[in-house]
Structures are given as C-alpha cells and as structure tokens.
Write a protein that holds these residues in place. Structure first.
Motif, PDB file in Angstrom:
ATOM      1  N   VAL A 138       0.845  -1.300   0.152  1.00 25.56           N
ATOM      2  CA  VAL A 138       0.055   0.004  -0.024  1.00 25.56           C
ATOM      3  C   VAL A 138       0.960   1.207  -0.121  1.00 25.56           C
ATOM      4  O   VAL A 138       1.827   1.316   0.812  1.00 25.56           O
ATOM      5  N   VAL A 139       0.985   2.128  -0.968  1.00 25.24           N
ATOM      6  CA  VAL A 139       1.578   3.435  -1.139  1.00 25.24           C
ATOM      7  C   VAL A 139       0.570   4.450  -1.023  1.00 25.24           C
ATOM      8  O   VAL A 139      -0.309   4.749  -1.453  1.00 25.24           O
ATOM      9  N   TYR A 140       1.074   5.045   0.225  1.00 23.59           N
ATOM     10  CA  TYR A 140       0.192   6.697   0.251  1.00 23.59           C
ATOM     11  C   TYR A 140       0.951   7.899  -0.483  1.00 23.59           C
ATOM     12  O   TYR A 140       2.250   7.692  -0.374  1.00 23.59           O
ATOM     13  N   LEU A 141       0.403   8.524  -1.155  1.00 24.86           N
ATOM     14  CA  LEU A 141       1.050   9.663  -2.119  1.00 24.86           C
ATOM     15  C   LEU A 141       0.724  10.874  -1.494  1.00 24.86           C
ATOM     16  O   LEU A 141      -0.372  11.235  -1.225  1.00 24.86           O
ATOM     17  N   PHE A 142       1.659  11.596  -1.052  1.00 22.80           N
ATOM     18  CA  PHE A 142       1.807  12.835  -0.338  1.00 22.80           C
ATOM     19  C   PHE A 142       2.252  14.053  -1.138  1.00 22.80           C
ATOM     20  O   PHE A 142       3.081  13.692  -2.302  1.00 22.80           O
TER      21      PHE A 142
END
Lengths: 187, 274
Positions: A138-142
């Motif tokens: 799971v990759v969170y993009l900020f």
C-alpha cells in the motif's frame, strides 16, 4: 575549504528535508498503529471502529484535492456549488469505501517500509500488509500544499492500483453518456 | 480563498459606502489600493492553485483517452457471466468448503499449489535476468518441498525470510516491451489481455498442473479432466481464503466491466515494473 562548506551545506539541506520527511513517517506509523489497535479491540462495535478509524486518518487526507483530481478536466466546467456538492459526495464515498475495506481486516500485520522523496513537493510512504498468503503493498502519496507547507495524502495505491486513477477513468466514462447530476446521485 | 473573497467583498462594500458618505478622495484612494492588493493576492493564489492542479494533471493519465477495446461487447457479457458464476457457484461452494476445512489446511493447500508452480517462477525470473529472485525461488522450492512437507508449509518465508517472486510469462513479455494489446475477459479466469493470454499459454507448458499432449511424462495432470479439477480446486481454495473481497471491491465500481478492466491493466503494469 570551499568544498567542505559546500558539502556541509548540502548535508544540512538533506538533513532539513530528512526531518520533514521523518515526521511524515512517524505521524503515519502512529496513526496506523492506532487504527490497528482499534480494529483489534473486540469491545468496539464495527460502527465505533469505523468512526474512530476515520477520525484518526481524516487529518492527513486531502479529500478536496482527491475529488478535484478524480474528476480531471471536467472539474473546471463545474460551478462553485457543484464543486462543493461533488467534493462532499466524493469524500463520503471514499470514507465509505475505506471503512468497507477495514471490515476485511483479519489480524494482518502492517509494516511501514519507509518513505521516498519523488520531488520537492511529492513523497510516497510504502506500507506492507502481511496476510497469511500474500503480501500487499500500500503506497500513500503525499503532496506539499503550497498554502501552508503541510503534507497531505492525495492518492493511495493498493497493490499497484491507484484509487484516484481508477475513479478518474470511471467518472470520465460515466460523464460521456450521463449527466453530472446522475453522477452525484450514484456516488 | 474564501477568506480573501470576503475581504475583497468587504473592501468593495466599504468603498461604496465611503464614496457616498465621505467624498474625501484620499480615503477612496486608500481603499482602492487595498482592493488592488487583495486582488493581486487573489490572482497569485489562483495561479498557484492552477499550477498545483496542472502538476496533478501531468501526474495522472489522461482520463479522456480512449482505450482501444474492440471486444468490449463480448467482454461485458463474459464479465457478467463470471460475476454470476462467482456469486452463485464459486462463493457458496467456497463458503461450504471453508466451513468444513479449517483455515490452516486451506492455507497449506494454497502453499502446496504455489510451490509446485515453481517452474513458472523459475523460468520467468531467469528470462528477465532477475538472478537474485531465481536463487530465492530455488532455495524456497528446495526448503519448502522437503522441510515444508511438499510445500504444504512455508518455512522458507517464516523462518528464513526468503520472499516469493511471482513472475509469469505475460510479465516477461511486458518486461521486454511487448504491449498488452486488447483487453479480453476470459470465462472463469477473468480479466486478461492478448499478451497475458499468450503468457498464460506458455505458463501452461511450464506448470506441472496443466496437461500438455506429449509432455504427460513431466506433468502431474495427465488429461484435461484432471487439469480442470485441479484448477477448480485451486479457485475454490483460494476464494475460501478471500471471502467477501470481490463483493467489497465491486462496491467501488460505477460500471463493473471497465472498473475491473482498469484495475487489471493497472495492476499488470505495476507487476511488470516490479
């Protein structure tokens, strides 16, 4: 001498960024831990769990930006009230979908793999969810909001699939044949 | 943004009132300067906002781009066929199976099937030049086939921390730049595309669980009936470990077929990049 100063300067810049970045990691790991604790707590009902989990995650998600990107070029065609209506409906949809996914939680471990700076105003944070069988990434993009220099999530990639990209495609295809009002309704 | 608008409104209104009550030109001047200032700020704000937006637009794929999908009518039909099969056949059977067979055994069966498909992962990692993965996979196969009781357990992952590296021939083709081609939904198997369909065929030759004429000697499955039974068993076992996930995912779709298609194609791109 000059070289040394340059290196020192470079190092301090890196360090400055590192503090900023490590804060994201720390904040997120605390949040993830808290959510997991809530999910594992058997004394809460599913509804309580949902509410609490959303409350924890709310402050890092920029729902408005997500809504805007997901609508793509169509966003500019909307009036101000329509934009507001859509953002609200989209926020509800995203939260609902998130809460729905929480129901599938089955004691999987979550490992934070660390952050990566893509460019000056983009950072990604990778988590690994370890199930019995598969491991999901799971990759969170900020992104860094210019207004207040704070970092917010604008997209999440689940096992390589971008949530916002998927919505973009769906909305665009929907709006080809149907009206904006119908879209609002179906959200 | 809203605040600035209010401020401007305020100044404009104030400007109006001052105009009527105090005609002193100095005051008007001051007010107009203020308006200009906030106007300027507003402009800067919108420019920044637009910049941010266009940066996002560059980052994401053009949503209006038409995907070439000549089989869409057929694909839609098969998608709803598969959906019916999942809902009315696969799910009830998997639920009953999950009720009878305890989870550790189902996990073990899944592990064993995964383990025996080792040739697919070995060959495709090798073809892509991923030598670390080749050695990991080989070690995993040796350890899990012996200590792991014919792959039923996964000591390689649990005790030795050797991860599996799933690679198939569709990914190998993608790795060498072969385009996916049209999307095609297969009955029972679900979303695929021309490239991955070719990949699936080649992997069938490599898999010990798929019968291939004249290669029976090397295969566990000797004929089509056996292959079908194994694949059905594999699907039921796998689904029993992921009950409810399909329904959950489906809720996010406005229109099921393009939704599943996009997810599949995105996931494949990510798999190939890995």
């Amino acid at each position: 001498m000059f070289k040394r100063i340059l290196i020192l300067l470079l190092f301090s810049v890196v360090l400055l960024n590192a503090i900023e970045e490590s804060k994201i990691e720390k904040v997120m790991s605390v949040k993830v831990k808290k959510v997991l604790q809530i999910l594992k707590n058997k004394s809460y009902s599913q509804r309580q769990k949902n509410k609490k989990a959303i409350k924890i995650m709310d402050s890092v998600f920029d729902y408005q930006t997500m809504a805007k990107i997901s609508l793509g070029k169509y966003w500019k065609k909307l009036t101000k009230t329509e934009k507001k209506q859509f953002s609200k409906a989209f926020e509800k949809k995203i939260k609902h979908s998130y809460v729905d996914k929480l129901k599938l939680y089955n004691n999987q471990a979550v490992i934070i793999k660390g952050i990566k700076k893509i460019k000056s105003n983009r950072i990604t944070l990778t988590n690994k969810i370890i199930g019995n069988h598969e491991t999901y990434k799971v990759v969170y993009l900020f992104y860094k909001k210019k207004k207040n220099n704070q970092w917010y999530i604008y997209d999440v990639h689940l096992a390589g699939v971008s949530i916002i990209q998927t919505y973009r495609k769906q909305f665009s295809e929907f709006l080809k044949t149907k009206s904006f009002k119908q879209l609002l309704k179906s959200l | 943004m809203k605040n600035i608008l209010f401020i401007i409104m305020f100044f404009i209104l104030q400007g109006c009132t001052t105009k009527h009550t105090y005609p002193a030109s100095e005051k008007i001047k001051k007010v107009s300067i203020n308006t200009q200032d906030s106007n300027h700020a507003l402009k800067k704000d919108t420019i920044e906002n637009n910049l941010e937006t266009s940066e996002f637009e560059d980052e994401f794929e053009d949503e209006t781009k038409e995907t070439s999908d000549p089989l869409s009518t057929y694909n839609r039909m098969i998608t709803s066929f598969n959906d019916t099969i999942i809902t009315y056949a696969l799910n009830p059977v998997s639920k009953a199976y999950a009720y009878i067979v305890p989870r550790p055994i189902r996990t073990g069966v899944g592990n064993a099937i995964h383990n025996i498909q080792f040739p697919i992962r070995f060959v495709n990692n090798l073809l892509q030049g991923k030598f670390q993965n080749v050695s990991d996979e080989t070690e995993r196969f040796i350890v899990n086939s012996t200590v792991g009781l014919a792959g039923f357990l996964d000591p390689a992952k649990e005790y030795m921390q050797i991860p599996a590296h799933n690679e198939d021939f569709g990914q190998t083709l993608g790795y060498y730049g072969v385009n996916p081609g049209f999307h095609i939904v297969l009955p029972f198997f679900g979303p695929s595309n021309i490239r991955d369909l070719a990949g699936l065929t080649i992997d069938g030759y490599l898999s010990p669980l798929v019968n291939v004429r004249s290669l029976e000697k090397y295969k566990l499955s000797k004929n089509l009936t056996q292959t079908t039974a194994i694949i059905a068993g594999y699907f039921i076992n796998k689904n029993s470990l992921h009950l409810g996930e399909y329904e959950n995912l489906k809720k996010d779709a406005l229109d099921l077929y393009p939704f599943l298609r996009d997810i599949y194609e995105q996931k494949r791109v990510a798999d190939i990049e890995k």
